[in-house]
Design a protein around this motif. Structure first.
Motif, PDB file in Angstrom:
ATOM      1  N   SER A   1     -65.111  86.474  40.035  1.00  0.00           N
ATOM      2  CA  SER A   1     -66.342  85.595  39.482  1.00  0.00           C
ATOM      3  C   SER A   1     -67.109  85.649  38.112  1.00  0.00           C
ATOM      4  N   GLU A   2     -67.135  87.059  37.744  1.00  0.00           N
ATOM      5  CA  GLU A   2     -67.476  87.279  36.681  1.00  0.00           C
ATOM      6  C   GLU A   2     -66.646  87.525  35.147  1.00  0.00           C
ATOM      7  N   ILE A   3     -65.645  86.713  35.241  1.00  0.00           N
ATOM      8  CA  ILE A   3     -64.357  86.604  34.412  1.00  0.00           C
ATOM      9  C   ILE A   3     -64.720  84.821  34.490  1.00  0.00           C
ATOM     10  N   ILE A   4     -64.912  84.148  35.603  1.00  0.00           N
ATOM     11  CA  ILE A   4     -65.295  82.959  34.926  1.00  0.00           C
ATOM     12  C   ILE A   4     -66.610  82.306  34.234  1.00  0.00           C
ATOM     13  N   LYS A   5     -67.508  83.087  34.626  1.00  0.00           N
ATOM     14  CA  LYS A   5     -68.419  83.101  34.270  1.00  0.00           C
ATOM     15  C   LYS A   5     -68.909  83.445  32.984  1.00  0.00           C
ATOM     16  N   ARG A   6     -67.894  84.599  32.351  1.00  0.00           N
ATOM     17  CA  ARG A   6     -67.936  84.196  30.786  1.00  0.00           C
ATOM     18  C   ARG A   6     -67.315  83.876  29.874  1.00  0.00           C
ATOM     19  N   ARG A   7     -66.380  83.026  30.645  1.00  0.00           N
ATOM     20  CA  ARG A   7     -65.550  81.870  30.247  1.00  0.00           C
ATOM     21  C   ARG A   7     -66.267  80.755  29.870  1.00  0.00           C
ATOM     22  N   ASP A   8     -66.741  80.861  31.201  1.00  0.00           N
ATOM     23  CA  ASP A   8     -67.475  79.385  31.486  1.00  0.00           C
ATOM     24  C   ASP A   8     -68.426  79.249  30.236  1.00  0.00           C
ATOM     25  N   GLN A   9     -69.181  80.644  29.280  1.00  0.00           N
ATOM     26  CA  GLN A   9     -70.763  80.969  28.262  1.00  0.00           C
ATOM     27  C   GLN A   9     -70.072  80.806  27.608  1.00  0.00           C
ATOM     28  N   LYS A  10     -68.627  81.377  26.980  1.00  0.00           N
ATOM     29  CA  LYS A  10     -68.784  81.700  25.919  1.00  0.00           C
ATOM     30  C   LYS A  10     -68.927  81.048  24.759  1.00  0.00           C
ATOM     31  N   GLU A  22     -61.010  74.476  25.540  1.00  0.00           N
ATOM     32  CA  GLU A  22     -59.545  74.848  26.088  1.00  0.00           C
ATOM     33  C   GLU A  22     -60.147  76.711  27.139  1.00  0.00           C
ATOM     34  N   LEU A  23     -61.535  77.035  27.263  1.00  0.00           N
ATOM     35  CA  LEU A  23     -61.896  78.100  28.162  1.00  0.00           C
ATOM     36  C   LEU A  23     -61.896  77.249  29.111  1.00  0.00           C
ATOM     37  N   ASP A  24     -62.376  76.314  29.172  1.00  0.00           N
ATOM     38  CA  ASP A  24     -63.126  75.475  30.136  1.00  0.00           C
ATOM     39  C   ASP A  24     -61.692  74.848  31.600  1.00  0.00           C
ATOM     40  N   GLN A  25     -60.773  74.183  30.349  1.00  0.00           N
ATOM     41  CA  GLN A  25     -59.196  73.850  31.154  1.00  0.00           C
ATOM     42  C   GLN A  25     -58.793  75.864  32.058  1.00  0.00           C
ATOM     43  N   ILE A  26     -58.370  76.840  31.324  1.00  0.00           N
ATOM     44  CA  ILE A  26     -57.572  78.266  31.545  1.00  0.00           C
ATOM     45  C   ILE A  26     -58.730  78.444  32.698  1.00  0.00           C
ATOM     46  N   ASN A  27     -60.512  78.345  33.302  1.00  0.00           N
ATOM     47  CA  ASN A  27     -61.377  78.685  34.415  1.00  0.00           C
ATOM     48  C   ASN A  27     -61.091  77.051  35.497  1.00  0.00           C
ATOM     49  N   ASN A  42     -64.196  79.115  52.309  1.00  0.00           N
ATOM     50  CA  ASN A  42     -64.410  79.573  53.132  1.00  0.00           C
ATOM     51  C   ASN A  42     -64.119  81.038  53.123  1.00  0.00           C
ATOM     52  N   ALA A  43     -63.016  81.345  52.646  1.00  0.00           N
ATOM     53  CA  ALA A  43     -62.452  82.732  51.728  1.00  0.00           C
ATOM     54  C   ALA A  43     -63.872  83.194  50.744  1.00  0.00           C
ATOM     55  N   PHE A  44     -64.019  82.564  50.193  1.00  0.00           N
ATOM     56  CA  PHE A  44     -64.839  82.521  49.464  1.00  0.00           C
ATOM     57  C   PHE A  44     -66.330  83.422  49.555  1.00  0.00           C
ATOM     58  N   ASN A  45     -66.917  84.336  48.326  1.00  0.00           N
ATOM     59  CA  ASN A  45     -68.104  84.765  48.362  1.00  0.00           C
ATOM     60  C   ASN A  45     -68.924  83.445  47.812  1.00  0.00           C
ATOM     61  N   GLU A  46     -70.444  83.480  48.041  1.00  0.00           N
ATOM     62  CA  GLU A  46     -71.713  82.956  47.995  1.00  0.00           C
ATOM     63  C   GLU A  46     -70.964  82.971  46.098  1.00  0.00           C
ATOM     64  N   GLU A  47     -71.562  84.433  44.925  1.00  0.00           N
ATOM     65  CA  GLU A  47     -71.167  84.259  43.513  1.00  0.00           C
ATOM     66  C   GLU A  47     -69.363  83.525  43.189  1.00  0.00           C
ATOM     67  N   GLU A  48     -68.518  83.163  43.378  1.00  0.00           N
ATOM     68  CA  GLU A  48     -67.418  83.100  43.251  1.00  0.00           C
ATOM     69  C   GLU A  48     -67.380  81.014  43.430  1.00  0.00           C
ATOM     70  N   ILE A  49     -67.794  80.970  45.150  1.00  0.00           N
ATOM     71  CA  ILE A  49     -67.986  79.644  45.001  1.00  0.00           C
ATOM     72  C   ILE A  49     -69.751  78.949  44.485  1.00  0.00           C
ATOM     73  N   TYR A  50     -70.284  79.529  43.824  1.00  0.00           N
ATOM     74  CA  TYR A  50     -71.295  78.960  42.851  1.00  0.00           C
ATOM     75  C   TYR A  50     -70.584  78.787  41.339  1.00  0.00           C
ATOM     76  N   PHE A  52     -67.651  78.052  40.901  1.00  0.00           N
ATOM     77  CA  PHE A  52     -67.056  77.470  40.774  1.00  0.00           C
ATOM     78  C   PHE A  52     -67.532  76.020  40.709  1.00  0.00           C
ATOM     79  N   SER A  53     -69.082  76.160  41.547  1.00  0.00           N
ATOM     80  CA  SER A  53     -69.018  74.875  41.487  1.00  0.00           C
ATOM     81  C   SER A  53     -69.988  74.571  39.287  1.00  0.00           C
ATOM     82  N   MET A  54     -70.315  75.844  38.731  1.00  0.00           N
ATOM     83  CA  MET A  54     -70.608  75.588  37.525  1.00  0.00           C
ATOM     84  C   MET A  54     -69.798  75.513  37.015  1.00  0.00           C
ATOM     85  N   VAL A  55     -68.861  75.893  36.578  1.00  0.00           N
ATOM     86  CA  VAL A  55     -67.470  75.098  36.663  1.00  0.00           C
ATOM     87  C   VAL A  55     -67.417  73.762  36.225  1.00  0.00           C
TER      88      VAL A  55
END
Length: 131
Positions: A1-10, A22-27, A42-50, A52-55
């Motif tokens: 989830s950290e890499i998603i977060k970094r790409r989402d805000q870079k 471009e990074l949004d599409q990669i995410n 259901n297979a993901f943890n809370e931070e991962e789900i969060y 995903f919802s942020m993207v």
């Protein structure tokens, strides 16, 4: 989830829109591949789900966002109590006056709400109250 977060805000905070898109599409592609590999949120943890919802909240691809709104509502209706951006996501994308997807294609947005969302979540009154 950290890499998603970094790409989402870079580039978002410094106004480099093209680079951020471009990074949004990669995410979006990465999140879809993760989801397909596990088959359920259901297979993901809370931070991962969060994340995903942020993207989805930042997405400019309404078709992709609609798919993820539906998945997040299903998760919530299934009893999920963790943190997501579902409320702000619904408002940002579906608000009747200034929602991003409302501005893109109001008919498609209305169809999405009628066909996919209304049976699962009573947001019509919420959205009507925003008019």
């Amino acid at each position: 989830s950290e890499i998603i977060k970094r790409r989402d805000q870079k580039f978002r905070s410094i106004g480099k829109q093209k680079e951020q898109q471009e990074l949004d599409q990669i995410n979006r592609d990465f999140i879809d591949s993760l989801y397909l590999s596990k088959g359920s949120l259901n297979a993901f943890n809370e931070e991962e789900i969060y994340q995903f919802s942020m993207v989805a909240h930042h997405s400019e691809d309404c078709d992709w966002t609609y798919k993820w709104i539906e998945r997040l509502i299903d998760l919530s209706n299934g009893g999920y109590k963790g943190n997501t951006m579902l409320g702000p996501l619904l408002d940002r994308m579906l608000h009747p006056k200034d929602g991003y997807c409302s501005k893109q294609d109001l008919i498609k947005r209305d169809d999405f709400i009628t066909i996919f969302i209304s049976p699962k979540l009573k947001i019509n009154n919420y959205l009507k109250s925003k008019k």
